[in-house]
Design an enzyme around this catalytic site. Structure first.
Site, PDB file in Angstrom:
ATOM      1  N   HIS A  95       0.850  -1.203   0.000  1.00 62.76           N
ATOM      2  CA  HIS A  95       0.000   0.000   0.000  1.00 62.76           C
ATOM      3  C   HIS A  95       0.881   1.248   0.000  1.00 62.76           C
ATOM      4  CE1 HIS A  95      -3.245   2.645   0.484  1.00 62.76           C
ATOM      5  NE2 HIS A  95      -3.660   2.360   1.711  1.00 62.76           N
TER       6      HIS A  95
ATOM      7  N   HIS B 206      -0.768   0.276 -12.136  1.00 62.14           N
ATOM      8  CA  HIS B 206      -1.520   0.565 -10.926  1.00 62.14           C
ATOM      9  C   HIS B 206      -2.708  -0.382 -10.832  1.00 62.14           C
ATOM     10  CE1 HIS B 206      -3.919   2.826  -7.948  1.00 62.14           C
ATOM     11  NE2 HIS B 206      -2.801   3.415  -7.616  1.00 62.14           N
TER      12      HIS B 206
ATOM     13  N   ASP C  47       3.781   6.860  -7.634  1.00 61.97           N
ATOM     14  CA  ASP C  47       4.810   6.420  -6.688  1.00 61.97           C
ATOM     15  C   ASP C  47       6.205   6.508  -7.291  1.00 61.97           C
ATOM     16  OD1 ASP C  47       3.033   5.615  -4.532  1.00 61.97           O
ATOM     17  OD2 ASP C  47       2.383   4.024  -5.882  1.00 61.97           O
TER      18      ASP C  47
END
Length: 429
Positions: free
Chosen positions: A265, A306, A364
């Site tokens: 996560h 993703h 990210d």
């Protein structure tokens, strides 16, 4: 609203009519709440096909690469808004007027300090502990320091707790970092913006106060905005589940931090830097791209693709802009990790294999690059994520507490264990 019906046929039983609920946007939802009367439950590991709540805060269309906060596209908020204005939007449902914004910013700034006794609490942790371990403990402990506003049924108490959490998280995150490296804790400054203040508390010391670069402050602000909320993900669902019990907001946010700590996560941008370190040098990029394409090789490109966004991550485009601005300012010449990141991005985007599978760099990947370039240790990446996401968690919590249909969360299970059996005395086993 329910304007359609679904019919469930169970062999040997009468058909069951289930309402089909329609939201303002997105797929229709089959309301299965009455299913228990038939003696059946649904089975949905990971809640892949289950809507656990109604919400007006955030909408995601993963196939089209859409992320809306209260209806506003994330790209517009990242370009035109700032983090505290986005916080106001998430918490209150509308963008503030100039007067409302000024009042909200002033209120947040007046709550940035934490109780002085928290320093003593901090001293109880080992200095080499992971920052997320300390964050969990300190945020949970806030309920012991600010117990004057824990009545969750009082709207005013909910507002105070929300502001306190948004205001104090940067201070706590910076305290945790300073504690880990043995430097004096820096107090917040009310003359700085939210992101400037965080960078000040992170990187300045009492003997040297450096001015905060506007480029770095803007990049930090964008990181905060782009991570502010993301619908019913694992940590947000954890906050809601904890909150459904009537737990105080500080305890609920501590639960969210614990869930975010998981590498699947919130640890994704930390995993990006670990991968870049593993690649090591720009000369190894092609070799590792080949490994990523080899089905028999366990190596994976972290920061690409993703779970929700099946096309592209709408946050990544904005984050790439910030990454380019930060790297132009700070350079990559003397940082092998950033050199690898730039070459990996270029090579992967040019490779048809990754384009066909829609494995594009996500938020990210770029946030990891930015934070590395700005001098943040990788251990602080997830605490920064938690700091950013706090406003989303508390907005979701407030919405849930105000829902007249609120029920304590209680998932069911498909039991596959032993059936009824009698106890056997130990001498007969």
């Amino acid at each position: 609203m329910a304007d359609k019906k679904a019919q469930l046929i169970i062999e040997g039983a009468a058909p069951v009519e289930l309402p089909v609920l329609t939201g303002t946007v997105g797929p229709d939802v089959i309301d299965v709440r009455s299913l228990t009367s038939t003696g059946h439950f649904t089975f949905d590991p990971g809640f892949m096909s289950t809507a656990s709540c109604e919400s007006k805060i955030t909408y995601i269309d993963g196939d089209k690469g859409i992320l809306l906060h209260r209806g506003y596209p994330i790209e517009q908020l990242a370009e035109k808004s700032d983090y505290l204005e986005t916080c106001y939007l998430l918490l209150n449902g509308e963008l503030p007027t100039a007067e409302q914004k000024a009042q909200f910013v002033s209120t947040v700034k007046n709550h940035t300090m934490v109780h002085e006794q928290l320093k003593s609490f901090l001293n109880g942790f080992r200095r080499d502990a992971h920052p997320m371990a300390i964050m969990c403990g300190v945020v949970g402990a806030l309920s012991a320091f600010y117990h004057d506003s824990l009545d969750i049924n009082d709207p005013h108490h909910r507002e105070i707790s929300a502001v306190r959490l948004v205001a104090k998280m940067p201070t706590i995150a910076a305290m945790v970092y300073k504690y880990s490296i043995g430097q004096p804790l820096m107090y917040p400054r009310n003359d700085l913006s939210y992101s400037e203040n965080f960078l000040h508390m992170m990187f300045n010391t009492p003997c040297e106060i450096k001015p905060i670069s506007p480029v770095l402050a803007k990049a930090m602000d964008r990181i905060f905005i782009l991570h502010a909320d993301h619908e019913q993900n694992a940590s947000t669902s954890t906050v809601r589940l904890a909150g459904s019990t009537g737990a105080n907001p500080f305890a609920c946010i501590a639960a969210g931090i614990a869930a975010l700590w998981g590498p699947a996560h919130g640890g994704a941008n930390e995993a990006v830097l670990t991968m870049l370190d593993e690649i090591g040098d720009v000369s190894n990029v092609e070799k590792f791209l080949a490994k990523a394409k080899d089905k028999n090789d366990p190596f994976k490109l972290m920061g690409f693709g993703h779970r929700v966004y099946k096309n592209f991550d709408p946050r990544a485009k904005v984050m790439k802009q910030s990454a380019d601005e930060v790297l132009d300012l700070l350079g990559v010449e003397n940082n092998p990790t950033l050199q690898v990141a730039k070459e990996l991005e270029k090579a992967a985007l040019a490779d048809p294999y990754f384009a066909e599978k829609k494995l594009f760099p996500n938020v990210d990947f770029y946030s990891g690059i930015i934070l590395e370039a700005m001098g943040f240790p990788t251990s602080m990446f997830t605490p920064i994520f938690a700091l950013s996401r706090t406003v989303g968690w508390i907005s979701q919590w407030k919405e849930m507490i105000g829902d007249p249909q609120l029920k304590i969360g209680r998932p069911r299970q498909l039991y596959n264990g032993e059936t009824l059996r009698d106890y056997v005395d130990i001498e007969n086993r």
